[in-house]
Design a protein around this motif. Structure first.
Motif, PDB file in Angstrom:
ATOM      1  N   HIS A   1     -31.304 -51.273  10.060  1.00 50.12           N
ATOM      2  CA  HIS A   1     -31.265 -52.814   9.750  1.00 50.12           C
ATOM      3  C   HIS A   1     -31.140 -52.905   8.104  1.00 50.12           C
TER       4      HIS A   1
ATOM      5  N   HIS B   1     -32.718 -54.232   4.652  1.00 45.21           N
ATOM      6  CA  HIS B   1     -34.422 -53.455   3.936  1.00 45.21           C
ATOM      7  C   HIS B   1     -34.155 -52.797   3.271  1.00 45.21           C
TER       8      HIS B   1
ATOM      9  N   HIS C   1     -32.863 -48.717   3.767  1.00 47.41           N
ATOM     10  CA  HIS C   1     -32.496 -48.127   4.788  1.00 47.41           C
ATOM     11  C   HIS C   1     -30.974 -48.918   4.919  1.00 47.41           C
TER      12      HIS C   1
ATOM     13  N   HIS D   1     -37.729 -55.007  14.831  1.00 46.77           N
ATOM     14  CA  HIS D   1     -38.592 -55.327  13.578  1.00 46.77           C
ATOM     15  C   HIS D   1     -38.174 -56.282  12.601  1.00 46.77           C
TER      16      HIS D   1
ATOM     17  N   ASP E   1     -37.206 -48.502  11.284  1.00 48.21           N
ATOM     18  CA  ASP E   1     -38.539 -49.439  11.582  1.00 48.21           C
ATOM     19  C   ASP E   1     -38.397 -49.820  12.688  1.00 48.21           C
TER      20      ASP E   1
HETATM   21 ZN   LIG Z   1     -37.206 -52.027   7.714  1.00 47.85          ZN
END
Ligand SMILES: [Zn+2]
Ligand SMILES: [Zn+2]
Length: 334
Positions: free
Chosen positions: A34, A36, A39, A90, A111
């Motif tokens: 994902h 973020h 990551h 998430h 996540d």
């Molecule tokens: Zn995350």
């Protein structure tokens, strides 16, 4: 015997396919759970991610990155290894990555959360032998209620503030929580919803995928004051910044799983805390282990030593810590 997935100094590595999952050092080919920032980092030769993750990667890392987009459940063959992305619940576009080779199945959760937030594609359990799970809230003290109950608390508080003649500032992660909250405010058209630039930018990028959210960007120029009764969404880093002076009289709340702990709200200097998280709480982590049927558990970022011990001693499953460089982003900015 070499494992199908293992951690090295660059990230979670699949040697057989020569690819990395969420690497923290630049690599040739990166599979991204994902968008973020802990990551999905810059500098990789190629990015492989879900369709909804791609516009955020472009927003954050630049339009010149090479991206291969995949749908949930679509198998990708790399050197005899089958990779597929599955909903992690998430944020928009977030995925668990399934890795299968000669009947052996690994899943990297990235996540994730099991609770439906009304916007992200809900979590789907993926049956596997080896589960690599995060543990951000991997202590029994963390027990989150349904996001829908929290959305209602937020709306009620906003009404209360309106009646008191003050503005409402909600601090939340600009990618993920901001959109799931805004998604619940579509009916609230009587009073303006204003957005910090970090939130507005993410919304703008997601529009390319057909996602549209209420709220107007509160531009830096001209410097105007928020109208009475407004709801303003901003990342936690906005607190204490000059931008906040434009809010007039306001009350400020932080939306985070950390708000479950007494004292956290006071330490952050906010009026109110809403316990809203895009991560699994303790019960959800345990439920995920049950649902996947995994026989080996690897625990990454969070309470990894406590949760590893719990899985070993209380659940009787082989578990170990997997040291990664992912961070807790609940209180950070995009
Ligand atoms: Zn995350
Ligand atoms: Zn993470």
């Amino acid at each position: 015997m070499k494992r199908l997935l293992q951690v090295n100094d660059r990230g979670i590595y699949c040697e057989r396919a020569d690819v990395y999952i969420d690497p923290w050092q630049p690599v040739q080919r990166a599979l991204i759970t994902h968008a973020h920032s802990d990551h999905a980092r810059r500098g990789n030769g190629q990015y492989l991610c879900h369709h909804d993750t791609a516009p955020i990667l472009t927003l954050r890392l630049g339009t010149d990155i090479r991206i291969q987009r995949v749908s949930y459940g679509e198998p990708i063959q790399i050197n005899g290894v089958t990779f597929s992305f599955h909903p992690a619940g998430h944020i928009l576009g977030s995925a668990q990555i399934r890795v299968a080779y000669k009947g052996e199945i690994w899943v990297v959760t990235g996540d994730y959360k099991l609770l439906n937030d009304g916007l992200s594609q809900p979590y789907e359990p993926v049956v596997c032998h080896h589960l690599i799970t995060e543990s951000t809230f991997g202590l029994p003290v963390y027990a989150f209620k349904s996001p829908f109950a929290v959305y209602k608390e937020i709306k009620d508080w906003w009404r209360e503030n309106q009646q008191a003649g003050v503005n409402t500032v909600l601090l939340c992660y600009a990618l993920g929580k901001a959109q799931s909250i805004l998604n619940q405010l579509r009916e609230e058209t009587d009073v303006p919803i204003l957005l910090h630039g970090a939130v507005a930018n993410v919304n703008g990028a997601l529009a390319a995928r057909g996602y549209h959210f209420p709220g107007q960007w509160m531009e830096t120029e001209p410097v105007t004051k928020a109208p009475k009764g407004a709801l303003i969404l901003a990342p936690p880093s906005a607190l204490g910044s000059p931008w906040m002076r434009r809010m007039g009289n306001y009350r400020v709340a932080l939306c985070s799983g950390w708000m479950q702990l007494r004292g956290a709200r006071r330490r952050r200097g906010v009026d109110k805390g809403f316990v809203l998280s895009d991560h699994c709480d303790f019960r959800q982590l345990n439920e995920a282990i049950d649902l996947t049927g995994a026989e080996h558990i690897y625990v990454t970022h969070g309470y990894e030593s406590q949760f590893t011990r719990w899985v070993r001693e209380e659940r009787g499953l082989p578990a170990e810590i997997m040291n990664t460089l992912y961070e807790d982003m609940e209180l950070e900015e995009l």
